[in-house]
Design an enzyme around this catalytic site. Structure first.
Site, PDB file in Angstrom:
ATOM      1  N   GLU A  69      -4.708  -8.228   4.903  1.00  0.00           N
ATOM      2  CA  GLU A  69      -3.363  -7.697   4.645  1.00  0.00           C
ATOM      3  C   GLU A  69      -2.537  -8.664   3.785  1.00  0.00           C
ATOM      4  O   GLU A  69      -1.771  -8.225   2.926  1.00  0.00           O
ATOM      5  CB  GLU A  69      -2.636  -7.391   5.960  1.00  0.00           C
ATOM      6  N   GLN A 118       0.806  -1.224   0.000  1.00  0.00           N
ATOM      7  CA  GLN A 118       0.000   0.000   0.000  1.00  0.00           C
ATOM      8  C   GLN A 118       0.836   1.271   0.000  1.00  0.00           C
ATOM      9  O   GLN A 118       0.343   2.336  -0.354  1.00  0.00           O
ATOM     10  CB  GLN A 118      -0.936   0.020   1.219  1.00  0.00           C
TER      11      GLN A 118
HETATM   12 ZN    ZN Z   1      -6.377  -2.782   2.998  1.00  0.00          ZN
END
Ligand code: ZN
Length: 168
Positions: A135, A51
């Site tokens: 995740e 991310q």
């Molecule tokens: Zn996420």
């Protein structure tokens, strides 16, 4: 420490498959620290390196209300321990402002390395099990919106693209 930029759906870099960490060194620990700072500042309860556009298998998480339970998962893997699924309303720092129900296995066994590179195992249920799966998906280039209908996903994509254009 540094606040890192969080990629947002539908950025194609979120589809990158992260590489395993060979050695947990000071560089990785710096990344972990920066990821915690970024996650707490956002604020969020979990963040995968994908991310922040670092394609290494590193995840940070803190499910406590007072930031007292920081967890580090390096090279995380999990086994599903039950056929039972549980539905949670999931959100994601890479899909800001959207929350949707996702079904996931309710209990998993996790293996990972900690901040010092030491291996550990953990049986997780409930929110922790959900977060770990969410995740780990990031590290494999997958997002929670992939579990939604095409219609819902496209609607979220259009709204975020419009926002990104406005902010550009
Ligand atoms: Zn996420």
């Amino acid at each position: 420490m540094a606040i890192l930029n969080i990629l947002e759906f539908p950025d194609s870099r979120l589809r990158t498959i992260a590489k395993p960490v060979a050695v947990v060194d000071d560089g990785i620990r710096q990344l972990v620290d920066d990821m915690f700072e970024t996650m707490y500042e956002a604020p969020g309860i979990g963040l995968a390196a994908t991310q922040v556009n670092v394609h290494k298998r590193v995840v940070v998480m803190d499910l406590s209300e007072d930031r007292s339970d920081p967890r580090v998962f390096i090279n995380p893997e999990f086994d599903i321990l039950t056929d039972e699924v549980e539905q949670y309303q999931e959100g994601c720092l890479s899909v800001p402002g959207f929350y949707e129900n996702v079904d996931r296995p309710q209990k998993v066994k996790i293996r990972a390395l900690d901040r010092d590179g030491q291996p550990y195992e953990l049986i997780a249920e409930g929110l922790l099990a959900v977060c770990v799966q969410h995740e780990c998906d990031h590290l494999n280039g997958k997002l929670f919106v992939d579990y939604l209908s095409t219609l819902k996903r496209d609607r979220i994509k259009k709204k975020l693209e419009k926002l990104h254009k406005q902010n550009a």
